[in-house]
Each structure stands twice: as C-alpha cells, then as structure tokens.
Design a protein around this motif. Structure first.
Motif, PDB file in Angstrom:
ATOM      1  N   LYS A  29       1.198   1.258  -7.491  1.00 41.18           N
ATOM      2  CA  LYS A  29       0.241   2.315  -7.165  1.00 41.18           C
ATOM      3  C   LYS A  29       0.780   3.714  -7.445  1.00 41.18           C
ATOM      4  O   LYS A  29       0.065   4.703  -7.269  1.00 41.18           O
TER       5      LYS A  29
ATOM      6  N   HIS B  91       1.968   4.476  -1.191  1.00 42.57           N
ATOM      7  CA  HIS B  91       1.529   5.689  -1.900  1.00 42.57           C
ATOM      8  C   HIS B  91       1.560   6.851  -0.920  1.00 42.57           C
ATOM      9  O   HIS B  91       1.777   6.639   0.292  1.00 42.57           O
TER      10      HIS B  91
ATOM     11  N   SER C 174       0.383  -2.871 -13.646  1.00 47.29           N
ATOM     12  CA  SER C 174      -0.590  -1.778 -13.750  1.00 47.29           C
ATOM     13  C   SER C 174      -1.870  -2.263 -14.421  1.00 47.29           C
ATOM     14  O   SER C 174      -2.979  -1.912 -14.004  1.00 47.29           O
TER      15      SER C 174
ATOM     16  N   HIS D  66      -3.718  -4.313 -11.997  1.00 50.04           N
ATOM     17  CA  HIS D  66      -4.308  -3.469 -10.957  1.00 50.04           C
ATOM     18  C   HIS D  66      -5.577  -2.782 -11.460  1.00 50.04           C
ATOM     19  O   HIS D  66      -6.529  -2.584 -10.680  1.00 50.04           O
TER      20      HIS D  66
ATOM     21  N   ASP E 204       0.853  -1.190   0.000  1.00 49.66           N
ATOM     22  CA  ASP E 204       0.000   0.000   0.000  1.00 49.66           C
ATOM     23  C   ASP E 204       0.888   1.240   0.000  1.00 49.66           C
ATOM     24  O   ASP E 204       0.673   2.189   0.751  1.00 49.66           O
TER      25      ASP E 204
ATOM     26  N   SER F 104      -8.589   4.415 -13.426  1.00 46.91           N
ATOM     27  CA  SER F 104      -8.165   3.366 -14.364  1.00 46.91           C
ATOM     28  C   SER F 104      -8.029   3.911 -15.771  1.00 46.91           C
ATOM     29  O   SER F 104      -7.087   3.574 -16.502  1.00 46.91           O
TER      30      SER F 104
ATOM     31  N   ALA G 224      -9.087  -2.985  -9.571  1.00 45.13           N
ATOM     32  CA  ALA G 224      -9.696  -1.699  -9.196  1.00 45.13           C
ATOM     33  C   ALA G 224     -11.117  -1.583  -9.742  1.00 45.13           C
ATOM     34  O   ALA G 224     -12.026  -1.109  -9.052  1.00 45.13           O
TER      35      ALA G 224
ATOM     36  N   PHE H 257      -1.335   5.048 -10.180  1.00 44.25           N
ATOM     37  CA  PHE H 257      -2.735   5.239  -9.800  1.00 44.25           C
ATOM     38  C   PHE H 257      -2.915   6.449  -8.902  1.00 44.25           C
ATOM     39  O   PHE H 257      -3.793   7.279  -9.120  1.00 44.25           O
ATOM     40  N   PHE H 258      -2.110   6.521  -7.841  1.00 42.51           N
ATOM     41  CA  PHE H 258      -2.335   7.519  -6.807  1.00 42.51           C
ATOM     42  C   PHE H 258      -1.213   8.546  -6.689  1.00 42.51           C
ATOM     43  O   PHE H 258      -1.470   9.745  -6.628  1.00 42.51           O
ATOM     44  N   SER H 259       0.031   8.083  -6.637  1.00 45.79           N
ATOM     45  CA  SER H 259       1.137   8.985  -6.343  1.00 45.79           C
ATOM     46  C   SER H 259       1.288  10.090  -7.384  1.00 45.79           C
ATOM     47  O   SER H 259       1.408  11.268  -7.044  1.00 45.79           O
TER      48      SER H 259
END
Length: 357
Positions: A275, A244, A313, A316, A242, A337, A320, A278-280
């Motif tokens: 991630k 991020h 990715s 993921h 996890d 996504s 997601a 996706f998030f960072s």
C-alpha cells in the motif's frame, strides 16, 4: 448531588448515545442541547442519561460499572477518525477502549492475542491489556494502551522533508520487527491462499466495467499470471495488512506507533508494503522511501524485492478496481490504480518511478 464538570463525558453516557443509535457528541453540553426533553443526572463517577419516551422511561446503565478496570475513569473522549466500524474511546489519556459486535468476538480475540505476541518485538504498538464481553449489551471489547500522536496523513504535512524521511525510517524498522512472528502452526501456505484470492478477483473483474482501458487490463492480468510463481516458498508470517500513514502515529516530530490491527493476517511479510505505492507515496514521498530504507536496515530494497512488490501491486490494483465498483466510489480507486500503473509504466518496470536510492 455534586455536579461534575460539564466537559467530562463518562463511558456510560457515551455508550448510551451509541446504543440508542444517537450520534456521538464531544461534550455532554452538546448532547443536552441536541436532545431537549431528556433528563441527565451527573455525579462524581458517571453520567446516567434517562431518556423520556412515549412508552415510558428507559434507563441506560453505563459500561463504566461493568468493566472494573475503567470504573474510575474521569475523562472519556470519543475517537471518530478512522475507517474502523469499532466504537473507540480514549480514557484519561491512558487507555483505548474498542467496542465491537458480540458476534465478532472470535476473530477479535485472535487479533488481541496476536497483539500480545507482537508486543515483545516492538514497543511501538499498543499493549493488549484486557479482552471481554458484555452479552447483555451486544458488545465485546478490548482495552489497549493509548498511544500519543497524530496519524501520519495529518502529521506529515507539518514536517520538513528530512523529518518525514526519518519518521519513515523508524516506521519501517519497527514493521520489520513485527514480521519476525511466524504464522500459527497449520496455517495454509501463502502461495495457495494468495493465488486463490487473486483468481477470484480477476474473475469478478471480468464481469465488471471499471473504466480501465481493456488493453491495460489484459496486460495487467497477463503480468500477474506470468509472475505468480514468485510467491512459491515465501515465508508465512505476521501481516498488519493495512500499513499506511493513516495507521501510523507521529508525536513531537518522531514516529510513535503502529495502530489498528483489525485486518491482520498471515503470509508473505513483504505484502505489507504494497500500500506504499497506493496511499503512502501520495501523502509523502520522503516518508515512503524512508519506510523502505528503514525496513531494509538503511540499505534499501534489492531487485528480488521489487519483483515481488510489483506483482503484489498489480494484484492490489485488481482487488481495488473490484471494490471500487462494488462501493460505487466515483472512480477514486480507479484513479489511484491508474497512478500505480503509470508509476510502473504499465508494469514494464518492477521498480516504481517514485523510488530513488
């Protein structure tokens, strides 16, 4: 009886609030105002709240007397930020107490013991100090060292881009150190575990209408099936799982720690970087690029990394989309996504468009 300062909320009071399913409050004063008709008695060491009910008085005894290490705590601050279901409290700026259901003790003890294994590799994770259970309360607990700093999602907005990059470099370098820890003997191989999980998500997705264009979905699934072989022979090591900005701390313009190990797992360590896209990168592109530079000793990733990163990715995205549909998240994970798909030109490119050397 000499009163303690009204802003000091003891562990027993906090525990009582949660155990009675009364919302947490950041001060006793707030609690008293919200719950009139309840009596509170204060002394130097703890707060004991007596709740008047129709059936009689129900005394709630604090955890402060039950955990000797915390018995002398003077100031307890609830931590409400984050996605964990744990009840979290900062004690005197020194300890972090995490409370969780007794029936999760086995998995959480494994997490705690793993953190003890990780600590010699990096001082940028909390020190695992004590693990225990209080069966009469329904809780188990772990006590960790408290780490100073704001989470990256908040702190990065206040930093210059060059500082964002530098903190990312530090975070990536520390993650690489944690990835030296091997999986326990006998742990299943990464390829079989990850492929089985991916296949389950793909089958679930086929039964759902996630809103993703069918042509893109078919291409995505085909891409995964065509590249799964890349996972064969990959190392089986620690995964934070996890990683991020919300789980990375920044203090005084410097990276200060990695937190929240509840989702930890074992497998290909490079999967920990999935991630970022996706998030960072949605929080800070310089920080995200810095992580990759730091992880690879300042040189940046090579083509073999990008092939695996791209595969992970794509996988993921599938998971997601499934979780977005299960959670009815109003399309939030679908939108993320679609951004990742665009970054990779629907996985025609392994290296995402946001990365530059």
């Amino acid at each position: 009886m000499r009163n303690t300062p009204i802003h000091v909320l003891s562990l027993s009071a906090i525990y009582s609030i949660h155990h009675l399913k009364i919302p947490s409050f950041h001060s006793y004063e707030c609690f008293r105002n919200e719950h009139k008709g309840k009596q509170a008695h204060l002394n130097e060491s703890y707060v004991c709240i007596t709740v008047k009910k129709e059936s009689g008085k129900n005394m709630i005894f604090g955890l402060v007397k039950k955990i000797p290490l915390l018995a002398d705590a003077k100031k307890i601050t609830p931590i409400t930020k984050g996605y964990s279901h744990d009840q979290k409290y900062e004690l005197d700026g020194r300890y972090l107490l995490r409370l969780f259901p007794l029936d999760t003790e086995h998995s959480r003890r494994h997490e705690f013991e793993t953190m003890k294994l990780l600590r010699p590799h990096s001082l940028f994770i909390p020190q695992a100090i004590e693990f225990g259970s209080l069966p009469e309360t329904g809780f188990s607990y772990m006590i960790l060292s408290y780490m100073q700093g704001k989470d990256g999602e908040e702190a990065l907005q206040e930093l210059k881009e060059c500082v964002q990059f530098d903190t990312g470099m530090q975070a990536g370098a520390e993650l690489r150190k944690l990835h030296a820890v091997e999986a326990p003997s006998g742990h299943p191989g990464w390829y079989s575990v990850k492929k089985a999980k991916s296949d389950r998500y793909i089958e679930q997705l086929k039964q759902m209408d996630t809103g993703l264009e069918k042509k893109k979905l078919n291409r995505l699934v085909g891409y995964i099936h065509g590249n799964e072989y890349l996972m064969k022979g990959r190392p089986n090591r620690f995964q934070h799982d996890d990683f991020h900005p919300s789980n990375l701390l920044i203090h005084q313009d410097e990276f200060s720690g990695i937190i929240d190990f509840q989702r930890m797992d074992w497998g290909d360590p490079l999967h920990d970087l999935v991630k970022l896209g996706f998030f960072s990168v949605r929080t800070s592109r310089p920080f995200t690029i810095g992580i990759l530079k730091g992880y690879f000793d300042g040189k940046g990733p090579d083509d073999s990394f990008w092939r695996l990163y791209s595969l992970y990715s794509a996988m993921h995205i599938i998971s997601a989309l499934v979780w977005g549909e299960k959670l009815k998240d109003n399309g939030q994970l679908l939108r993320l996504s679609e951004k990742v798909l665009a970054d990779h030109d629907d996985f025609r490119n392994d290296r995402p468009s946001w990365y530059s050397d």
